[in-house]
Write a protein that holds these residues in place. Structure first.
Motif, mmCIF file in Angstrom:
data_model
loop_
_atom_site.group_PDB
_atom_site.id
_atom_site.type_symbol
_atom_site.label_atom_id
_atom_site.label_comp_id
_atom_site.label_asym_id
_atom_site.label_seq_id
_atom_site.Cartn_x
_atom_site.Cartn_y
_atom_site.Cartn_z
ATOM 1 N N SER A 1 0.838 -1.197 0.000
ATOM 2 C CA SER A 1 0.000 0.000 0.000
ATOM 3 C C SER A 1 0.876 1.250 0.000
ATOM 4 C CB SER A 1 -0.904 0.018 1.239
ATOM 5 O OG SER A 1 -0.110 0.239 2.400
ATOM 6 N N THR A 2 0.284 2.361 -0.366
ATOM 7 C CA THR A 2 0.993 3.640 -0.340
ATOM 8 C C THR A 2 1.505 3.931 1.067
ATOM 9 O OG1 THR A 2 -0.347 4.461 -2.162
ATOM 10 C CG2 THR A 2 0.759 6.116 -0.818
ATOM 11 N N ALA A 3 0.682 3.658 2.085
ATOM 12 C CA ALA A 3 1.089 3.904 3.479
ATOM 13 C C ALA A 3 2.311 3.061 3.853
ATOM 14 C CB ALA A 3 -0.071 3.608 4.424
ATOM 15 N N THR A 4 2.357 1.826 3.381
ATOM 16 C CA THR A 4 3.500 0.950 3.660
ATOM 17 C C THR A 4 4.768 1.517 3.023
ATOM 18 O OG1 THR A 4 2.087 -1.003 3.806
ATOM 19 C CG2 THR A 4 4.413 -1.392 3.366
ATOM 20 N N LEU A 5 4.664 1.903 1.754
ATOM 21 C CA LEU A 5 5.826 2.456 1.053
ATOM 22 C C LEU A 5 6.287 3.769 1.697
ATOM 23 C CD1 LEU A 5 4.881 1.663 -2.640
ATOM 24 C CD2 LEU A 5 6.541 0.467 -1.194
ATOM 25 N N GLU A 6 5.337 4.564 2.193
ATOM 26 C CA GLU A 6 5.700 5.806 2.881
ATOM 27 C C GLU A 6 6.479 5.515 4.160
ATOM 28 O OE1 GLU A 6 1.990 7.900 3.342
ATOM 29 O OE2 GLU A 6 2.010 8.593 1.255
ATOM 30 N N LEU B 1 6.845 -4.757 11.613
ATOM 31 C CA LEU B 1 6.021 -5.837 11.078
ATOM 32 C C LEU B 1 5.364 -5.421 9.770
ATOM 33 C CD1 LEU B 1 4.071 -6.910 14.313
ATOM 34 C CD2 LEU B 1 6.256 -7.780 13.459
ATOM 35 N N LEU B 2 5.039 -6.416 8.949
ATOM 36 C CA LEU B 2 4.231 -6.210 7.745
ATOM 37 C C LEU B 2 2.874 -6.831 8.007
ATOM 38 C CD1 LEU B 2 6.940 -7.132 5.098
ATOM 39 C CD2 LEU B 2 6.087 -4.835 5.646
ATOM 40 N N LEU B 3 1.830 -6.008 7.946
ATOM 41 C CA LEU B 3 0.468 -6.457 8.224
ATOM 42 C C LEU B 3 -0.380 -6.307 6.967
ATOM 43 C CD1 LEU B 3 -0.015 -4.592 11.621
ATOM 44 C CD2 LEU B 3 0.838 -6.923 11.258
ATOM 45 N N TYR C 1 -0.563 -10.692 10.561
ATOM 46 C CA TYR C 1 0.889 -10.636 10.444
ATOM 47 C C TYR C 1 1.299 -11.390 9.191
ATOM 48 C CZ TYR C 1 5.725 -12.035 11.422
ATOM 49 O OH TYR C 1 7.078 -12.272 11.344
ATOM 50 N N LEU C 2 2.055 -10.724 8.309
ATOM 51 C CA LEU C 2 2.555 -11.373 7.102
ATOM 52 C C LEU C 2 4.072 -11.515 7.125
ATOM 53 C CD1 LEU C 2 0.330 -9.632 4.406
ATOM 54 C CD2 LEU C 2 0.033 -11.888 5.435
ATOM 55 N N GLY C 3 4.741 -10.659 7.887
ATOM 56 C CA GLY C 3 6.187 -10.766 7.923
ATOM 57 C C GLY C 3 6.859 -9.574 8.571
ATOM 58 N N GLU C 4 8.110 -9.361 8.171
ATOM 59 C CA GLU C 4 8.976 -8.379 8.795
ATOM 60 C C GLU C 4 9.656 -7.520 7.738
ATOM 61 O OE1 GLU C 4 9.939 -8.654 12.353
ATOM 62 O OE2 GLU C 4 8.447 -10.227 12.612
ATOM 63 N N TRP C 5 10.008 -6.293 8.130
ATOM 64 C CA TRP C 5 10.805 -5.431 7.261
ATOM 65 C C TRP C 5 11.865 -4.757 8.104
ATOM 66 C CZ3 TRP C 5 11.561 -0.106 7.567
ATOM 67 C CH2 TRP C 5 10.768 0.563 8.509
ATOM 68 N N HIS C 6 12.961 -4.398 7.453
ATOM 69 C CA HIS C 6 13.980 -3.563 8.087
ATOM 70 C C HIS C 6 14.820 -2.901 7.001
ATOM 71 C CE1 HIS C 6 16.418 -7.236 7.566
ATOM 72 N NE2 HIS C 6 17.494 -6.459 7.659
ATOM 73 N N GLN D 1 0.041 -2.289 5.926
ATOM 74 C CA GLN D 1 0.722 -1.478 6.931
ATOM 75 C C GLN D 1 2.076 -2.068 7.275
ATOM 76 O OE1 GLN D 1 -1.433 -1.174 10.631
ATOM 77 N NE2 GLN D 1 0.053 0.208 11.552
ATOM 78 N N ALA D 2 3.051 -1.193 7.445
ATOM 79 C CA ALA D 2 4.343 -1.550 8.017
ATOM 80 C C ALA D 2 4.432 -0.792 9.336
ATOM 81 C CB ALA D 2 5.482 -1.142 7.088
#
Length: 158
Positions: free
Chosen positions: A19-24, A42-44, A95-100, A56-57
Motif C-alpha cells: 500500500s501507499t502507506a506501507t511504502l511511505e 512488522l508487515l500487516l 501478520y505477514l512478515g517483517e521489514w527492516h 501497513q508496516a
C-alpha cells in the motif's frame, strides 16, 4: 525515493502489493547517511489465495534496539498494533512478515537476517511462508521465506 508497489515471484503464482502507506513508512526510514540507524517492524495485511496485500508496516518504537548495522525489534508495541488490526478487521488483517532497512543502495540479506527469518517463519501458526523485506537506499529486497533455507525472491512489476 519511489519504490515499486507491485511484486511477483518468478513463476507469477504469487503477487503482492505494498500500500501507499506501507511504502511511505519504508521511505521515512531509509538510511541516507552512514550514521543513520536501521529501522524495521512488522508487515500487516490480507491474504487472497496465494496473493497478499500489505496494508501497513509498523514503525520502529522507542523500545527497539537501533544501530547503523543492526535492528532488533522488541515485542512490545508491534504486537499490540498487530493484535489490534487483527481484532478490528475480524481476522482479515494479519501478520505477514517483517521489514527492516540496510545502509546500502541495493540491499541483500545477511547471514543473521536469513537465520532470523527462518526462525520467525518456523514459528508461524498458519504455516504460511513469511514475507521479508529489506529497504535499501534505492531499491527493496523482497522474499517469501520458508522455515529453513532460502525462499522465493520477488521482483517488482513495472
Amino acid at each position: 525515493m519511489q519504490f515499486m508497489s507491485s511484486w511477483t515471484t518468478n513463476d507469477k503464482r504469487t503477487l503482492l502489493h505494498f500500500s501507499t502507506a506501507t511504502l511511505e513508512t519504508f521511505c521515512q526510514h531509509i538510511q541516507n547517511n552512514d550514521t543513520d540507524c536501521e529501522a524495521g517492524g512488522l508487515l500487516l495485511g490480507s491474504v487472497h489465495g496465494t496473493h497478499m496485500l500489505i496494508e501497513q508496516a509498523t514503525a520502529p518504537t522507542a523500545l527497539d534496539k537501533r544501530f547503523p548495522y543492526l535492528f532488533e525489534r522488541m515485542l512490545f508495541g508491534h504486537e499490540a498494533i498487530a493484535m489490534s488490526r487483527w481484532v478490528m478487521s475480524q481476522g482479515t488483517v494479519r501478520y505477514l512478515g517483517e521489514w527492516h532497512t540496510h545502509p546500502e543502495d541495493h540491499p541483500h540479506p545477511s547471514v543473521l537476517d536469513r537465520s532470523e527469518w527462518n526462525r520467525l517463519s518456523a514459528k508461524r501458526q498458519d504455516k504460511r511462508l513469511m514475507l521479508a523485506a529489506i529497504v535499501g537506499r534505492k531499491s527493496l529486497y523482497v522474499e517469501l521465506v520458508p522455515s529453513s533455507g532460502r525462499g522465493s525472491v520477488l521482483d517488482p512489476i513495472e
